[in-house]
Design a protein around this motif. Sequence first.
Motif, mmCIF file in Angstrom:
data_model
loop_
_atom_site.group_PDB
_atom_site.id
_atom_site.type_symbol
_atom_site.label_atom_id
_atom_site.label_comp_id
_atom_site.label_asym_id
_atom_site.label_seq_id
_atom_site.Cartn_x
_atom_site.Cartn_y
_atom_site.Cartn_z
ATOM 1 N N ALA A 14 37.585 34.476 45.390
ATOM 2 C CA ALA A 14 38.393 35.514 44.761
ATOM 3 C C ALA A 14 38.630 35.246 43.287
ATOM 4 O O ALA A 14 39.081 36.113 42.548
ATOM 5 N N ALA A 62 40.168 39.314 49.286
ATOM 6 C CA ALA A 62 40.421 38.980 47.886
ATOM 7 C C ALA A 62 39.154 39.119 47.060
ATOM 8 O O ALA A 62 39.179 39.638 45.928
ATOM 9 N N ALA A 74 42.610 39.405 42.986
ATOM 10 C CA ALA A 74 43.418 38.797 44.049
ATOM 11 C C ALA A 74 42.977 37.378 44.330
ATOM 12 O O ALA A 74 41.823 37.007 44.094
ATOM 13 N N THR A 75 43.898 36.603 44.840
ATOM 14 C CA THR A 75 43.634 35.246 45.289
ATOM 15 C C THR A 75 44.274 35.053 46.653
ATOM 16 O O THR A 75 45.440 35.395 46.853
ATOM 17 N N ALA A 76 43.516 34.531 47.595
ATOM 18 C CA ALA A 76 44.033 34.257 48.939
ATOM 19 C C ALA A 76 44.372 32.781 49.072
ATOM 20 O O ALA A 76 43.659 31.928 48.547
#
Length: 331
Positions: A14, A62, A74-76
């Motif tokens: 991501a 993400a 986005a970042t997971a």
Amino acid sequence: MKKAWAWAAVATLALTGCGGKQDAADTDTGGAVTCDVAKETRVGIATGNSTGVYFALGNAYAEQIGASGGKLKATASETGASVQNIQQLVAGEFDVAFSLADSAADAVNGTNSFTAKRPVQALARIHTNYTQVIVRKAAGIKDVAGMRGKRVSTGSPKSGTEVIANRVLTAAGLDPAKDVQAQRLDLAKTVDGMKDGSIDALFWSGGLPTPGITDLLTTAGGQVQFLDITPVLGDLKKINPVYEQGTIPAATYKSAADVATIVVPNLLLVRENLDANVACALTRTLFEKQPQLAQANAAGKEISLDKARKTEPVTLHRGAVKALDDLGAPK
């Protein structure tokens, strides 16, 4: 910069395309919903254990958010899952959270794990979680009541797995705090314990297939077996009506036969005051990129517009309503 600790903690795909200034999502101002995110915005996604479906789908989600070509990225991150996710979502540590529907219902109602109503809403209903209960054959456990005195992994602390594990044990007449040797472990450590014999039984609530369960059944299949927990379903439905009977198909883990079990839907949650355009864009991406999510994990095949609005008692965010209307989701 919001959630810098989370970005550094988990290196995911991501991160692709994160040039330029990244900023936190705005608070909803109540204006018209256009689904256009006007400024560079990064959202954090709370997933679950690293060997679970939430983590696999969350990272794929993400990545697809970032690949959509807009200003939303986005970042997971790995987390303890449902209850913890909701707590951190409300605290502003994440913007999107995977959650079991029972934990989400508890949050909006202010019951069980939540002492007050939490201001969360849903983007959509997604895949179904299957309660996967596996016992070591040598432990001699024939039903849930037979777990008395046994070493039982009830999942990560504050996870949806722990919630349903404790409810299943209670429905079988056991006190989770006294009648079993509860091991509050994540899935990876639980699988290791089942393999080395230090754990007698495990509870896991996840999509199909769950990588960690696949690992256990592939490497120690002759020593373990699924347990049918459906006899307690009636008592579980008295606690929360979202519980239903389901089946783990034999083909999922190459087992000898289908396994009857208890299932519960999953929801994607956001804070109720999240910018509606961000919520709309997130929801739109979820369904437009569903084929890519299904490639990351088979549970993604269940993500469907037909069931997207079925999030009761959790209210859909107004940005999600706009996206689902535009996508033609049945009402």
